[in-house]
Design a protein around this motif. Structure first.
Motif, mmCIF file in Angstrom:
data_model
loop_
_atom_site.group_PDB
_atom_site.id
_atom_site.type_symbol
_atom_site.label_atom_id
_atom_site.label_comp_id
_atom_site.label_asym_id
_atom_site.label_seq_id
_atom_site.Cartn_x
_atom_site.Cartn_y
_atom_site.Cartn_z
ATOM 1 N N TRP A 122 -2.904 5.171 3.247
ATOM 2 C CA TRP A 122 -3.882 5.523 2.216
ATOM 3 C C TRP A 122 -4.885 4.398 2.020
ATOM 4 C CZ3 TRP A 122 -3.815 10.443 1.066
ATOM 5 C CH2 TRP A 122 -2.625 11.144 1.226
ATOM 6 N N ALA A 123 -4.939 3.479 2.961
ATOM 7 C CA ALA A 123 -5.929 2.403 2.962
ATOM 8 C C ALA A 123 -6.435 2.263 4.386
ATOM 9 C CB ALA A 123 -5.313 1.093 2.470
ATOM 10 N N THR A 124 -7.639 1.734 4.542
ATOM 11 C CA THR A 124 -8.333 1.746 5.828
ATOM 12 C C THR A 124 -8.245 0.399 6.534
ATOM 13 O OG1 THR A 124 -9.911 3.333 4.894
ATOM 14 C CG2 THR A 124 -10.520 2.255 6.964
ATOM 15 N N PRO A 125 -7.480 0.289 7.615
ATOM 16 C CA PRO A 125 -7.490 -0.936 8.416
ATOM 17 C C PRO A 125 -8.659 -0.919 9.404
ATOM 18 C CG PRO A 125 -5.940 0.608 9.347
ATOM 19 C CD PRO A 125 -6.525 1.281 8.127
ATOM 20 N N HIS A 126 -8.986 -2.077 9.939
ATOM 21 C CA HIS A 126 -10.074 -2.124 10.921
ATOM 22 C C HIS A 126 -9.580 -1.699 12.304
ATOM 23 C CE1 HIS A 126 -8.056 -5.988 11.198
ATOM 24 N NE2 HIS A 126 -8.670 -6.260 12.333
ATOM 25 N N VAL A 127 -8.274 -1.759 12.521
ATOM 26 C CA VAL A 127 -7.626 -1.241 13.737
ATOM 27 C C VAL A 127 -6.309 -0.613 13.304
ATOM 28 C CG1 VAL A 127 -8.628 -3.023 15.236
ATOM 29 C CG2 VAL A 127 -6.369 -3.389 14.211
ATOM 30 N N ILE A 128 -5.704 0.183 14.179
ATOM 31 C CA ILE A 128 -4.324 0.608 13.949
ATOM 32 C C ILE A 128 -3.447 -0.596 14.303
ATOM 33 C CG2 ILE A 128 -2.503 2.198 14.619
ATOM 34 C CD1 ILE A 128 -4.833 3.563 13.176
ATOM 35 N N PRO A 129 -2.814 -1.229 13.309
ATOM 36 C CA PRO A 129 -2.146 -2.513 13.546
ATOM 37 C C PRO A 129 -1.004 -2.448 14.559
ATOM 38 C CG PRO A 129 -2.452 -2.121 11.187
ATOM 39 C CD PRO A 129 -2.757 -0.824 11.889
ATOM 40 N N SER A 130 -0.823 -3.543 15.274
ATOM 41 C CA SER A 130 0.246 -3.627 16.273
ATOM 42 C C SER A 130 1.615 -3.359 15.661
ATOM 43 C CB SER A 130 0.247 -5.009 16.927
ATOM 44 O OG SER A 130 -0.946 -5.230 17.655
ATOM 45 N N ALA A 131 1.827 -3.830 14.425
ATOM 46 C CA ALA A 131 3.129 -3.637 13.775
ATOM 47 C C ALA A 131 3.444 -2.156 13.602
ATOM 48 C CB ALA A 131 3.149 -4.343 12.418
ATOM 49 N N TRP A 132 2.436 -1.355 13.275
ATOM 50 C CA TRP A 132 2.670 0.081 13.129
ATOM 51 C C TRP A 132 3.098 0.685 14.461
ATOM 52 C CZ3 TRP A 132 -2.046 2.317 9.959
ATOM 53 C CH2 TRP A 132 -2.139 1.622 8.738
ATOM 54 N N ILE A 133 2.398 0.285 15.523
ATOM 55 C CA ILE A 133 2.694 0.815 16.855
ATOM 56 C C ILE A 133 4.114 0.445 17.265
ATOM 57 C CG2 ILE A 133 1.980 0.783 19.281
ATOM 58 C CD1 ILE A 133 -0.846 -0.014 18.213
ATOM 59 N N ASP A 134 4.514 -0.796 16.944
ATOM 60 C CA ASP A 134 5.857 -1.255 17.297
ATOM 61 C C ASP A 134 6.949 -0.517 16.518
ATOM 62 O OD1 ASP A 134 4.701 -3.070 19.014
ATOM 63 O OD2 ASP A 134 4.834 -4.748 17.603
ATOM 64 N N GLN A 135 6.590 0.023 15.354
ATOM 65 C CA GLN A 135 7.596 0.599 14.461
ATOM 66 C C GLN A 135 7.689 2.130 14.544
ATOM 67 O OE1 GLN A 135 6.958 -1.019 10.480
ATOM 68 N NE2 GLN A 135 6.648 -3.060 11.358
ATOM 69 N N ILE A 136 6.945 2.757 15.448
ATOM 70 C CA ILE A 136 7.042 4.203 15.599
ATOM 71 C C ILE A 136 7.736 4.558 16.906
ATOM 72 C CG2 ILE A 136 5.047 4.751 14.164
ATOM 73 C CD1 ILE A 136 3.391 5.041 16.705
ATOM 74 N N GLY A 137 8.333 5.739 16.927
ATOM 75 C CA GLY A 137 9.040 6.191 18.108
ATOM 76 C C GLY A 137 8.178 7.082 18.988
ATOM 77 N N GLU A 138 8.732 7.485 20.107
ATOM 78 C CA GLU A 138 8.042 8.389 21.024
ATOM 79 C C GLU A 138 7.775 9.728 20.334
ATOM 80 O OE1 GLU A 138 6.335 9.320 24.844
ATOM 81 O OE2 GLU A 138 6.834 7.480 23.753
ATOM 82 N N ASP A 139 6.585 10.266 20.574
ATOM 83 C CA ASP A 139 6.147 11.531 19.982
ATOM 84 C C ASP A 139 5.926 11.444 18.476
ATOM 85 O OD1 ASP A 139 6.178 12.860 22.453
ATOM 86 O OD2 ASP A 139 8.325 13.253 22.258
ATOM 87 N N ALA A 140 5.849 10.231 17.954
ATOM 88 C CA ALA A 140 5.536 10.045 16.545
ATOM 89 C C ALA A 140 4.056 10.333 16.304
ATOM 90 C CB ALA A 140 5.870 8.625 16.102
ATOM 91 N N VAL A 141 3.699 10.496 15.030
ATOM 92 C CA VAL A 141 2.313 10.765 14.655
ATOM 93 C C VAL A 141 1.883 9.764 13.595
ATOM 94 C CG1 VAL A 141 0.713 12.426 13.618
ATOM 95 C CG2 VAL A 141 2.494 13.223 15.181
ATOM 96 N N ILE A 142 0.707 9.176 13.788
ATOM 97 C CA ILE A 142 0.077 8.317 12.788
ATOM 98 C C ILE A 142 -1.126 9.062 12.228
ATOM 99 C CG2 ILE A 142 -1.166 6.159 12.362
ATOM 100 C CD1 ILE A 142 0.366 4.908 14.692
ATOM 101 N N VAL A 143 -1.210 9.180 10.909
ATOM 102 C CA VAL A 143 -2.392 9.745 10.270
ATOM 103 C C VAL A 143 -2.940 8.675 9.333
ATOM 104 C CG1 VAL A 143 -3.322 11.530 8.758
ATOM 105 C CG2 VAL A 143 -1.554 12.106 10.431
ATOM 106 N N ALA A 144 -4.158 8.227 9.603
ATOM 107 C CA ALA A 144 -4.703 7.120 8.826
ATOM 108 C C ALA A 144 -6.218 7.093 8.908
ATOM 109 C CB ALA A 144 -4.150 5.795 9.349
ATOM 110 N N PRO A 145 -6.856 6.612 7.851
ATOM 111 C CA PRO A 145 -8.267 6.269 7.970
ATOM 112 C C PRO A 145 -8.377 4.972 8.756
ATOM 113 C CG PRO A 145 -7.475 5.643 5.808
ATOM 114 C CD PRO A 145 -6.324 6.308 6.514
ATOM 115 N N VAL A 146 -9.429 4.814 9.523
ATOM 116 C CA VAL A 146 -9.604 3.598 10.318
ATOM 117 C C VAL A 146 -11.093 3.401 10.581
ATOM 118 C CG1 VAL A 146 -9.379 4.801 12.553
ATOM 119 C CG2 VAL A 146 -8.784 2.359 12.390
#
Length: 334
Positions: A122-146
């Motif tokens: 619910w907040a806008t990062p300038h990139v999809i952060p590496s930590a988020w990518i590291d913490q999701i599994g295969e076939d996961a979905v990220i929904v975010a403003p960016v």
């Protein structure tokens, strides 16, 4: 609205979470329309593990817990420490037992519950952060403003699948910029502001332009001109033409040449800036200052957009570009 989302919305009392004791609405609350759209994009299902960045009132946390069911898990990270116990108390009072709220930096995510099947911000990062990518599994979905350009307030909401990092949807929208610590001056963007002025008791003035970024002092001089000698005229867009549609096309075609600005309480716009002048479109006005060069550039962009059939948000797609910080997101036509 899907049946699952409709059932969750019906089951969770909005007022219980967002209304303060004095009857006011908690400022850190999103519109119901935005919330429902994000829920649709996220597609939370029973048993899912969900990470939420930005708890706010706890209302959206409760909705996701409802969708994930008793076998699911929701972990929510909130940067404002005072909102954490408020949200947790209201979640417990509502009978939500599968959600945990912690205080922290949203960029870091929450590794304690990883891997996650769904991640929403619910907040806008300038990139999809590496930590988020590291913490999701295969076939996961990220929904975010960016951010979709290196400009202040250049945001879009994307839905990204982890398989290959390819977005599945993009639409107009955005929320407050993500920050590692609480901020109080919400009117001034955190990134890519090249000149600013913060008057006492009024909204900030600011200018963002990649074109001027390499010219020392140019953005400050141009912002001074916009403050002291703006010219206002009717928008060049005609009936049936939508500034949001033009904005999508501009982000996709000329992101490095664009400029954005906020002029206190008067307007915030998108357009062009040169060392000698600026031209910005708002919902119903054209604001210019200095030489006519920028206005001519903006006029040419509008004509090119029209010649291409006036593309809209439905005509752009998002492209994920790996970077040292995570995934940059940029828009392209088609």
């Amino acid at each position: 609205m899907t049946a699952a989302v409709a059932d969750a919305v019906a089951a969770v009392d909005y007022d219980h979470f967002v209304i303060e004791p004095d009857g006011s609405t908690l400022p850190q609350s999103s519109s119901v329309t935005s919330i429902q759209q994000m829920l649709e994009d996220l597609d939370v299902r029973p048993g899912h593990r969900v990470l939420e960045i930005g708890t706010g009132s706890g209302y959206t946390t409760a909705l996701r817990a409802n969708l994930a069911g008793s076998d699911g898990l929701v972990r929510s990270v909130e940067v404002f420490a005072d909102l954490v116990p408020r949200a947790q108390v209201r979640l417990e009072a509502a009978g939500v037992t599968t959600a945990t709220v912690t205080n922290g930096d949203g960029y870091a995510g929450d590794p304690a519950g990883a891997p996650y099947d769904r991640l929403v911000a619910w907040a806008t990062p300038h990139v999809i952060p590496s930590a988020w990518i590291d913490q999701i599994g295969e076939d996961a979905v990220i929904v975010a403003p960016v951010k979709v350009a290196r400009l202040a307030r250049a945001h879009a909401i994307v839905a990204i699948t982890v398989t290959g990092g390819l977005p599945t949807a993009v639409r107009r929208g955005g929320y407050i910029e993500m920050h590692p610590e609480p901020v109080t001056l919400f009117g001034l963007p955190l990134r890519y502001v090249d000149a600013s002025h913060v008057p006492e008791g009024a909204e900030p003035w600011w200018l963002s332009s990649a074109v001027l970024r390499g010219v020392p002092g140019a953005a400050d001089l141009l912002l001074d001109r916009l403050r002291s000698a703006p010219h206002t005229s009717a928008t060049p867009l005609v009936t049936g033409e939508d500034l949001d549609d033009l904005t999508a096309w501009l982000y996709a075609t000329v992101p490095a040449e664009l400029a954005t600005a906020g002029l206190s309480d008067r307007f915030a716009g998108i357009g062009a800036a040169t060392e000698g002048g600026a031209a910005f479109l708002t919902d119903d006005e054209l604001i210019t200052t200095g030489s006519p060069d920028a206005a001519r550039v903006l006029s040419l962009w509008i004509e090119e957009w029209r010649n291409e059939g006036s593309p809209s948000w439905s005509d752009v797609t998002a492209v994920v570009v790996p970077s040292a910080e995570g995934w940059e997101v940029r828009l392209t036509l088609g």
